[in-house]
Design a protein around this motif. Structure first.
Motif, mmCIF file in Angstrom:
data_model
loop_
_atom_site.group_PDB
_atom_site.id
_atom_site.type_symbol
_atom_site.label_atom_id
_atom_site.label_comp_id
_atom_site.label_asym_id
_atom_site.label_seq_id
_atom_site.Cartn_x
_atom_site.Cartn_y
_atom_site.Cartn_z
ATOM 1 N N SER A 75 1.251 6.569 3.888
ATOM 2 C CA SER A 75 0.391 7.681 4.262
ATOM 3 C C SER A 75 1.226 8.945 4.428
ATOM 4 O O SER A 75 2.379 8.902 4.857
ATOM 5 C CB SER A 75 -0.330 7.347 5.569
ATOM 6 O OG SER A 75 -1.023 8.476 6.037
ATOM 7 N N TRP A 88 7.718 3.302 9.857
ATOM 8 C CA TRP A 88 7.318 1.942 9.510
ATOM 9 C C TRP A 88 8.270 1.290 8.520
ATOM 10 O O TRP A 88 8.456 0.067 8.544
ATOM 11 C CB TRP A 88 5.890 1.933 8.977
ATOM 12 C CG TRP A 88 4.897 2.276 10.040
ATOM 13 C CD1 TRP A 88 4.159 3.408 10.155
ATOM 14 C CD2 TRP A 88 4.559 1.466 11.170
ATOM 15 N NE1 TRP A 88 3.387 3.381 11.279
ATOM 16 C CE2 TRP A 88 3.604 2.196 11.927
ATOM 17 C CE3 TRP A 88 4.969 0.213 11.630
ATOM 18 C CZ2 TRP A 88 3.056 1.706 13.110
ATOM 19 C CZ3 TRP A 88 4.423 -0.283 12.801
ATOM 20 C CH2 TRP A 88 3.481 0.456 13.525
ATOM 21 N N GLN A 97 3.330 -3.551 7.844
ATOM 22 C CA GLN A 97 2.361 -2.912 6.940
ATOM 23 C C GLN A 97 0.971 -2.905 7.559
ATOM 24 O O GLN A 97 0.256 -1.900 7.498
ATOM 25 C CB GLN A 97 2.340 -3.659 5.607
ATOM 26 C CG GLN A 97 3.645 -3.623 4.839
ATOM 27 C CD GLN A 97 3.591 -4.480 3.582
ATOM 28 O OE1 GLN A 97 2.528 -4.713 3.020
ATOM 29 N NE2 GLN A 97 4.740 -4.962 3.141
ATOM 30 N N SER A 98 0.580 -4.030 8.165
ATOM 31 C CA SER A 98 -0.736 -4.096 8.796
ATOM 32 C C SER A 98 -0.827 -3.131 9.971
ATOM 33 O O SER A 98 -1.843 -2.453 10.162
ATOM 34 C CB SER A 98 -1.008 -5.524 9.292
ATOM 35 O OG SER A 98 -1.020 -6.420 8.211
ATOM 36 N N GLN A 148 3.268 10.333 11.419
ATOM 37 C CA GLN A 148 3.422 8.955 11.879
ATOM 38 C C GLN A 148 4.051 8.920 13.272
ATOM 39 O O GLN A 148 4.854 9.789 13.628
ATOM 40 C CB GLN A 148 4.295 8.161 10.902
ATOM 41 C CG GLN A 148 3.704 8.023 9.503
ATOM 42 C CD GLN A 148 2.423 7.202 9.502
ATOM 43 O OE1 GLN A 148 2.360 6.096 10.023
ATOM 44 N NE2 GLN A 148 1.369 7.762 8.905
ATOM 45 N N GLY A 207 -11.027 -2.487 13.151
ATOM 46 C CA GLY A 207 -10.040 -1.436 12.918
ATOM 47 C C GLY A 207 -10.437 -0.127 13.566
ATOM 48 O O GLY A 207 -9.608 0.530 14.211
ATOM 49 N N ALA A 259 -1.278 0.381 8.807
ATOM 50 C CA ALA A 259 -2.666 0.637 8.415
ATOM 51 C C ALA A 259 -3.563 0.803 9.641
ATOM 52 O O ALA A 259 -4.447 1.666 9.672
ATOM 53 C CB ALA A 259 -3.176 -0.506 7.538
ATOM 54 N N GLN A 296 -8.371 1.571 16.565
ATOM 55 C CA GLN A 296 -7.807 2.902 16.377
ATOM 56 C C GLN A 296 -8.305 3.866 17.444
ATOM 57 O O GLN A 296 -7.541 4.697 17.951
ATOM 58 C CB GLN A 296 -8.157 3.440 14.989
ATOM 59 C CG GLN A 296 -7.300 2.846 13.882
ATOM 60 C CD GLN A 296 -7.408 3.642 12.593
ATOM 61 O OE1 GLN A 296 -8.274 4.504 12.449
ATOM 62 N NE2 GLN A 296 -6.533 3.355 11.647
ATOM 63 N N TYR A 323 -6.095 -6.595 6.662
ATOM 64 C CA TYR A 323 -5.810 -5.181 6.458
ATOM 65 C C TYR A 323 -4.824 -4.931 5.324
ATOM 66 O O TYR A 323 -4.274 -3.848 5.208
ATOM 67 C CB TYR A 323 -5.296 -4.558 7.763
ATOM 68 C CG TYR A 323 -6.352 -4.631 8.841
ATOM 69 C CD1 TYR A 323 -7.489 -3.844 8.765
ATOM 70 C CD2 TYR A 323 -6.235 -5.523 9.895
ATOM 71 C CE1 TYR A 323 -8.487 -3.936 9.726
ATOM 72 C CE2 TYR A 323 -7.221 -5.615 10.861
ATOM 73 C CZ TYR A 323 -8.344 -4.822 10.772
ATOM 74 O OH TYR A 323 -9.330 -4.921 11.724
ATOM 75 N N SER A 324 -4.606 -5.921 4.495
ATOM 76 C CA SER A 324 -3.765 -5.754 3.308
ATOM 77 C C SER A 324 -4.640 -5.945 2.080
ATOM 78 O O SER A 324 -4.880 -7.077 1.646
ATOM 79 C CB SER A 324 -2.620 -6.770 3.312
ATOM 80 O OG SER A 324 -1.756 -6.555 4.400
ATOM 81 N N THR A 360 0.830 -1.201 0.000
ATOM 82 C CA THR A 360 0.000 0.000 0.000
ATOM 83 C C THR A 360 0.864 1.250 0.000
ATOM 84 O O THR A 360 1.991 1.253 0.474
ATOM 85 C CB THR A 360 -0.902 0.021 1.245
ATOM 86 O OG1 THR A 360 -0.084 -0.071 2.399
ATOM 87 C CG2 THR A 360 -1.882 -1.135 1.216
ATOM 88 N N ASP A 390 -2.944 4.288 11.296
ATOM 89 C CA ASP A 390 -2.998 5.478 10.456
ATOM 90 C C ASP A 390 -3.914 6.514 11.103
ATOM 91 O O ASP A 390 -5.054 6.230 11.451
ATOM 92 C CB ASP A 390 -3.516 5.098 9.067
ATOM 93 C CG ASP A 390 -3.381 6.251 8.087
ATOM 94 O OD1 ASP A 390 -2.434 7.034 8.219
ATOM 95 O OD2 ASP A 390 -4.239 6.362 7.179
#
Length: 366
Positions: free
Chosen positions: A5, A13, A93-94, A9, A197, A97, A201, A144-145, A2, A100
């Motif tokens: 972003s 990452w 990566q997950s 952050q 998610g 996400a 979050q 989440y990918s 992906t 984010d």
């Protein structure tokens, strides 16, 4: 992969992925033909597991975008056979996400974005933890990918089947039954990934605000707070070190999120065994030996302490608590009645209900 972003952050990452991949131990060695057989065997097992999972769970994926109905000849999700380093990198990566937008919360609370030094410190910590965990995970469904993918960690499957001394075909199919059940959970309830998610979050954002308050405290108070929670974790008084840093509201939210995770894990554990010896002839022997492995048979003291600090004992409790819930619901309303849990977010069990299946049945089925 992906696109990164552009929002602030809290962790670098990219660096976390590099560190995780570099620190992950390679795992057991084997001749090339044995490794090729392992990879092809896992891929075959993953494909074979789909039909058994659909039949056993009595669930169906929701219609996919552009299709009126799910193609029952197709996979539930892409299957990727990985090594430990790739698994560790994939999880950064997950996590990126999942977090984010949290950087913006931290910037708001602390009146500035997370510094590059703090981002690198976070990358080092997360990378090291993922490298350690990479040697313990057999498989994982990652919702989440993109559309989701099933990761099977080949060296860990090889190591486990050698340690357990079980038939390799049976064991590989057994592992894939568990992971394909997870893939079906998210395919049957397409709202589930977003729901989890969003709740996660929200919890992390609240924890970021709480942590900002801790950061303003005097140094001696920080040391006392952190030290107390480390000791409580090692004594088995809490799930993870972070538990003691949470407010009452955050603990309640974490408990409800944990209840959903217990449902997911317990449901997959029950279904992988429910397929039965007709499909996996040595299923009872595999389960008995696997449970002894989960209970720590053969672990050294360092590994016991490490698992406590990483919160892995709390994770193992999720499997058992969730399985007890699933079996109790099925005894009352059957498997079709249990499947009402996937109909809508409000049908998910709360923390109280995961420990009292009758309360869930009363609320959902009347």
């Amino acid at each position: 992969m992906t696109q990164a972003s552009t929002a602030p952050q809290i962790v670098d990452w990219s660096a976390a992925a590099q560190i995780a991949g570099r620190l992950a131990a390679p795992g057991p060695q084997a001749p090339r033909d044995e490794l090729d057989s392992l990879v092809s065997g896992l891929r075959t097992a993953a494909g074979d597991a789909v039909g058994h999972v659909l039949e056993t769970t009595r669930m169906l994926p929701a219609p996919r975008e552009g299709l009126a109905a799910w193609d029952d000849g197709g996979p539930l999700s892409p299957v990727v056979i990985v090594d430990r380093a790739t698994w560790a990198r994939a999880n950064t990566q997950s996590m990126a996400a999942m977090t984010d937008g949290i950087g913006a919360v931290v910037a708001e609370v602390s009146k500035g974005a997370t510094s590059p030094g703090a981002q690198m410190a976070g990358a080092a910590e997360i990378g090291a933890v993922l490298a350690l965990l990479s040697g313990r995970v057999l498989g994982q469904f990652d919702p989440y990918s993109g559309p989701g993918r099933l990761l099977l960690v080949a060296p860990n499957v090889l190591q486990a089947e050698q340690a357990l001394r079980v038939p390799v075909r049976d064991f590989r199919l057994w592992v894939c039954l568990h992971e394909q059940t997870h893939a079906l959970q998210f395919a049957a309830a397409p709202w589930l990934a977003g729901h989890l998610g969003d709740r996660t979050q929200g919890l992390i954002a609240g924890m970021a605000r709480t942590s900002a308050e801790l950061a303003k405290a005097r140094f001696d108070k920080k040391v006392v707070a952190i030290g107390r929670n480390v000791l409580a974790t090692l004594r088995g008084e809490g799930g993870t070190i972070m538990d003691g840093m949470l407010t009452h509201e955050q603990k309640d939210e974490l408990a409800d999120i944990t209840a959903v995770m217990a449902l997911l894990e317990g449901h997959a554990d029950v279904m992988m065994d429910a397929v039965g010896p007709r499909v996996v002839p040595s299923v009872r022997r595999i389960r008995a030996r696997f449970e002894r492995r989960r209970d720590g048979e053969g672990r050294n003291t360092f590994d016991v302490v490490l698992q406590k600090l990483l919160g892995m004992e709390a994770k193992l409790a999720q499997y058992r608590d969730g399985a007890v819930f699933v079996r109790a619901v099925e005894r009352t309303v059957g498997r079709d009645g249990l499947n009402a849990v996937w109909a809508a977010p409000e049908n998910l069990p709360t923390a109280r209900e995961i420990a009292d299946a009758r309360a869930w049945v009363r609320r959902v089925h009347g």
